[in-house]
Design a protein around this motif. Structure first.
Motif, PDB file in Angstrom:
ATOM      1  N   TRP A 141      -0.275   5.849   0.743  1.00  0.00           N
ATOM      2  CA  TRP A 141       0.800   6.341  -0.141  1.00  0.00           C
ATOM      3  C   TRP A 141       1.724   7.240   0.668  1.00  0.00           C
ATOM      4  O   TRP A 141       1.307   8.238   1.246  1.00  0.00           O
ATOM      5  N   ASN A 173       4.277   9.363   0.096  1.00  0.00           N
ATOM      6  CA  ASN A 173       5.094  10.246  -0.734  1.00  0.00           C
ATOM      7  C   ASN A 173       5.875  11.251   0.104  1.00  0.00           C
ATOM      8  O   ASN A 173       5.391  11.771   1.110  1.00  0.00           O
ATOM      9  N   GLU A 214       0.819  -1.216   0.000  1.00  0.00           N
ATOM     10  CA  GLU A 214       0.000   0.000   0.000  1.00  0.00           C
ATOM     11  C   GLU A 214       0.853   1.266   0.000  1.00  0.00           C
ATOM     12  O   GLU A 214       0.421   2.326  -0.471  1.00  0.00           O
ATOM     13  N   ASP A 241       1.633   2.526  -3.494  1.00  0.00           N
ATOM     14  CA  ASP A 241       0.474   2.647  -4.387  1.00  0.00           C
ATOM     15  C   ASP A 241      -0.028   4.083  -4.329  1.00  0.00           C
ATOM     16  O   ASP A 241      -0.560   4.531  -3.309  1.00  0.00           O
ATOM     17  N   ILE A 242       0.126   4.806  -5.420  1.00  0.00           N
ATOM     18  CA  ILE A 242      -0.218   6.224  -5.437  1.00  0.00           C
ATOM     19  C   ILE A 242      -1.705   6.462  -5.183  1.00  0.00           C
ATOM     20  O   ILE A 242      -2.113   7.544  -4.752  1.00  0.00           O
ATOM     21  N   ASP A 243      -2.530   5.450  -5.404  1.00  0.00           N
ATOM     22  CA  ASP A 243      -3.970   5.591  -5.189  1.00  0.00           C
ATOM     23  C   ASP A 243      -4.409   5.126  -3.799  1.00  0.00           C
ATOM     24  O   ASP A 243      -5.598   5.160  -3.481  1.00  0.00           O
ATOM     25  N   SER A 244      -3.453   4.691  -2.982  1.00  0.00           N
ATOM     26  CA  SER A 244      -3.781   4.175  -1.656  1.00  0.00           C
ATOM     27  C   SER A 244      -3.744   5.287  -0.610  1.00  0.00           C
ATOM     28  O   SER A 244      -2.928   6.209  -0.705  1.00  0.00           O
TER      29      SER A 244
END
Length: 296
Positions: free
Chosen positions: A103, A105, A94, A97-100
């Motif tokens: 994410w 970042n 997860e 996963d940029i859509d989680s």
């Protein structure tokens, strides 16, 4: 695998011989088989070349992750792991996963991130420990022992207040500095995470209880002996930087290449020197856990 590993083996074998002699037996009839385990990427040829010439045991290398089976059923009498069980088998999926919601970042560790990120790391650690204990339960004879030395955090300590996580946060800030300078791409930093989790004694006890195959013979905190105790700030920063480089260099090279290493850790050492409060405010423990394989 190196000198410290061989020293641990010698200490263990001496302890076994001492107990054997104390029970009135002749320790000279004992024969020891020692298996050295590491990932398949380890240079086992270097291991074999480094084996002490005066060793009193037979040696073999066993490649593979200790999160799974690596030995035959009921074939091992004692397992020793030192400063390895804080490494996860993988970065939680997860996290990258940029859509989680998890994410991660802009960060390379979990400690100062969102609750979703922390829970993902906690879940991955629980899964890995379950696999580790299940595999060892099948491999260790009844009455056999596991002696584990694990870095972690005291019960109730937030992840953000541990020394280990603080120094990883600082490393992440150095990578972001390089991204702002154009040395590395920011998306590369966003997708890079260190698969380390600092567990607590309570979490370990829960994992052992859930597994049900081991009894806890001993759990205690070990005296802390580290570069954190050095008064000279510059020297302390350099030693910590060397240590973190040794443990993370392979991961960083895989993600960013080796061209950035000297610049990255030069910057890292300077930041460590400029922020000595990291060492003073952070909490950490190393604990000894001795488990005995139950008879059923």
């Amino acid at each position: 695998l190196g000198p410290h590993t061989f020293l641990s083996v010698e200490n263990i074998l001496e302890a076994v011989e001492f107990k054997y002699q104390g029970q009135g037996f002749n320790s000279q009839i004992l024969e020891f088989q020692v298996f050295f385990n590491d990932h398949t990427s380890n240079d086992f040829n270097m291991l074999f070349k480094s084996l002490p010439q005066s060793r009193q045991y037979y040696a073999a290398g066993v490649p593979g992750s200790f999160c799974g089976r690596i030995f035959a059923n009921a074939s091992i009498h004692l397992v020793h792991s030192s400063y390895a069980l804080h490494w996860l088998s993988r970065v939680p999926k997860e996290i990258v996963d940029i859509d989680s919601p998890a994410w991660n970042n802009g960060r390379i560790d979990y400690s100062n991130s969102t609750e979703e990120v922390v829970r993902a790391y906690e879940a991955q650690y629980a899964e890995d420990m379950e696999c580790f204990l299940h595999a060892r339960a099948q491999e260790i004879v009844h009455g056999g022992l596991m002696v584990l030395i694990i870095p972690g955090r005291p019960n109730g300590t937030p992840h953000s207040l541990t020394v280990s996580n603080a120094v990883h946060q600082l490393l992440g800030s150095c990578l972001m500095d390089l991204a702002r300078k154009g040395v590395v791409r920011e998306e590369k930093v966003d997708s890079f995470n260190i698969p380390i989790y600092n567990t607590s004694p309570q979490e370990l006890e829960a994992a052992v209880e859930k597994n049900g195959c081991f009894s806890t013979e001993k759990m205690e905190n070990l005296p802390r002996i580290s570069a954190l105790d050095i008064d000279n700030v510059t020297r302390r920063a350099q030693l910590i930087a060397y240590h973190i480089r040794a443990t993370t260099e392979g991961l960083i090279k895989q993600q960013f290449g080796d061209e950035i290493l000297d610049e990255l850790f030069g910057l890292y050492s300077k930041k460590l020197e400029q922020q000595p409060s990291i060492f003073e405010s952070g909490k950490a423990i190393n604990f000894l856990l001795v488990l005995k394989r139950n008879a059923n």
